[in-house]
Structures are given as structure tokens and as C-alpha cells.
Design a protein around this motif. Structure first.
Motif, mmCIF file in Angstrom:
data_model
loop_
_atom_site.group_PDB
_atom_site.id
_atom_site.type_symbol
_atom_site.label_atom_id
_atom_site.label_comp_id
_atom_site.label_asym_id
_atom_site.label_seq_id
_atom_site.Cartn_x
_atom_site.Cartn_y
_atom_site.Cartn_z
ATOM 1 N N GLY A 155 -6.983 3.784 -2.347
ATOM 2 C CA GLY A 155 -5.602 3.389 -2.590
ATOM 3 C C GLY A 155 -5.287 2.175 -1.741
ATOM 4 O O GLY A 155 -5.722 2.078 -0.588
ATOM 5 N N ASN A 212 -2.312 -0.208 -0.091
ATOM 6 C CA ASN A 212 -0.904 -0.369 0.238
ATOM 7 C C ASN A 212 -0.660 -1.849 0.517
ATOM 8 O O ASN A 212 -1.076 -2.375 1.531
ATOM 9 C CB ASN A 212 -0.517 0.470 1.458
ATOM 10 C CG ASN A 212 0.962 0.396 1.723
ATOM 11 O OD1 ASN A 212 1.766 0.539 0.809
ATOM 12 N ND2 ASN A 212 1.332 0.160 2.962
ATOM 13 N N ALA A 245 -5.152 3.583 -7.003
ATOM 14 C CA ALA A 245 -3.707 3.484 -6.803
ATOM 15 C C ALA A 245 -3.374 2.250 -5.976
ATOM 16 O O ALA A 245 -4.105 1.883 -5.067
ATOM 17 C CB ALA A 245 -3.173 4.734 -6.104
ATOM 18 N N ASN A 268 0.125 0.504 -4.072
ATOM 19 C CA ASN A 268 1.527 0.604 -3.695
ATOM 20 C C ASN A 268 1.984 -0.760 -3.199
ATOM 21 O O ASN A 268 1.340 -1.380 -2.365
ATOM 22 C CB ASN A 268 1.733 1.645 -2.590
ATOM 23 C CG ASN A 268 3.192 1.763 -2.223
ATOM 24 O OD1 ASN A 268 4.004 2.231 -3.010
ATOM 25 N ND2 ASN A 268 3.536 1.302 -1.032
ATOM 26 N N ILE A 297 4.086 7.888 0.038
ATOM 27 C CA ILE A 297 3.107 7.742 -1.040
ATOM 28 C C ILE A 297 2.302 9.032 -1.152
ATOM 29 O O ILE A 297 1.774 9.534 -0.170
ATOM 30 C CB ILE A 297 2.160 6.555 -0.782
ATOM 31 C CG1 ILE A 297 2.958 5.279 -0.530
ATOM 32 C CG2 ILE A 297 1.193 6.374 -1.950
ATOM 33 C CD1 ILE A 297 2.140 4.160 0.062
ATOM 34 N N TRP A 324 -0.783 9.964 -2.011
ATOM 35 C CA TRP A 324 -2.137 9.500 -2.263
ATOM 36 C C TRP A 324 -2.989 10.557 -2.957
ATOM 37 O O TRP A 324 -3.772 10.248 -3.852
ATOM 38 C CB TRP A 324 -2.807 9.063 -0.968
ATOM 39 C CG TRP A 324 -2.204 7.855 -0.328
ATOM 40 C CD1 TRP A 324 -1.598 7.811 0.886
ATOM 41 C CD2 TRP A 324 -2.143 6.516 -0.841
ATOM 42 N NE1 TRP A 324 -1.166 6.523 1.160
ATOM 43 C CE2 TRP A 324 -1.490 5.710 0.123
ATOM 44 C CE3 TRP A 324 -2.572 5.925 -2.022
ATOM 45 C CZ2 TRP A 324 -1.258 4.353 -0.064
ATOM 46 C CZ3 TRP A 324 -2.351 4.562 -2.202
ATOM 47 C CH2 TRP A 324 -1.695 3.793 -1.232
ATOM 48 N N LYS A 325 -2.844 11.832 -2.552
ATOM 49 C CA LYS A 325 -3.668 12.887 -3.135
ATOM 50 C C LYS A 325 -3.383 13.057 -4.613
ATOM 51 O O LYS A 325 -4.264 13.431 -5.384
ATOM 52 C CB LYS A 325 -3.452 14.198 -2.391
ATOM 53 C CG LYS A 325 -4.052 14.157 -1.017
ATOM 54 C CD LYS A 325 -4.033 15.489 -0.340
ATOM 55 C CE LYS A 325 -4.573 15.277 1.063
ATOM 56 N NZ LYS A 325 -5.269 16.413 1.562
ATOM 57 N N TYR A 360 -3.097 10.844 -6.721
ATOM 58 C CA TYR A 360 -3.910 9.857 -7.432
ATOM 59 C C TYR A 360 -5.405 10.025 -7.150
ATOM 60 O O TYR A 360 -6.209 9.233 -7.625
ATOM 61 C CB TYR A 360 -3.451 8.443 -7.069
ATOM 62 C CG TYR A 360 -1.990 8.254 -7.359
ATOM 63 C CD1 TYR A 360 -1.527 8.139 -8.666
ATOM 64 C CD2 TYR A 360 -1.057 8.258 -6.337
ATOM 65 C CE1 TYR A 360 -0.178 8.023 -8.941
ATOM 66 C CE2 TYR A 360 0.306 8.126 -6.607
ATOM 67 C CZ TYR A 360 0.735 8.019 -7.913
ATOM 68 O OH TYR A 360 2.064 7.911 -8.185
ATOM 69 N N VAL A 383 -6.946 9.731 -4.215
ATOM 70 C CA VAL A 383 -7.452 8.797 -3.200
ATOM 71 C C VAL A 383 -8.239 9.568 -2.138
ATOM 72 O O VAL A 383 -7.796 10.606 -1.648
ATOM 73 C CB VAL A 383 -6.279 8.018 -2.543
ATOM 74 C CG1 VAL A 383 -6.773 7.188 -1.372
ATOM 75 C CG2 VAL A 383 -5.584 7.160 -3.582
#
Length: 91
Positions: A5, A7, A30, A32, A83, A85-86, A88, A90
Motif C-alpha cells: 500500500g 500513502n 492500494a 492513499n 486507512i 490497509w488489511k 485491501y 496489504v
């Protein structure tokens, strides 16, 4: 495969995405960034003033940026701890 992911989708995030798209063992799942204009971010990924034109097909949608056939989820959280993350996948 390592699922990543990102950011922040400024110059470094976009450069990392380009590199990761060529690697078999790394996958961006992902992104962000606080920017609402995913169409512009897709354009900046495709046409970089330093790195040149990205050879992949790049498109954007309501909550994703697509590189070739791979959809990358896109979120807009200003606080990194918000966010999921899990969600998605990540690593």
C-alpha cells in the motif's frame, strides 16, 4: 508476492508504482492520497516530465486507478491511522 500500500501518490509514489508494475514479486494493491482528482493522478502517472511516458495503459475510476488490467484501490484519508490497509490485503 508482497502486496503493498502506498500513502502519498506524488512523484515518489508514482515512481514506485511504475517500478512495482514491472516486478513479479511486488504488487501495489492500494493507494492513499488526499487528492480527489484521480483522473489527473492517472495522467501524471502515465506522462511524467522526468521519467517520460509510461508504457502501460493507465485509467482511473471512482475509487481506483487501473494499470493495464490491474485495479489499485484508491482512498483519501488525511490521517494514516484511518486507512484500513488489511481491507485491501496489504502485507
Amino acid at each position: 508476492m508482497i502486496r503493498v500500500g502506498i500513502n502519498g501518490f506524488g512523484r515518489i509514489g508514482r515512481a514506485l508504482t511504475r517500478i512495482a508494475s514491472t516486478m513479479e514479486d511486488l504488487k501495489i494493491v492500494a493507494i492513499n492520497d488526499i487528492d480527489e482528482d484521480k483522473k489527473n493522478l492517472a495522467y501524471l502517472l502515465k506522462y511524467d516530465s522526468i521519467h517520460g511516458s509510461f508504457s502501460s495503459i493507465v485509467k482511473s475510476g471512482k475509487n481506483y486507478i487501473k494499470i493495464n488490467k490491474e485495479k489499485i484501490s484508491y482512498t483519501q484519508h488525511s490521517v494514516i491511522n484511518d486507512i484500513k490497509w488489511k481491507k485491501y490485503g496489504v502485507d
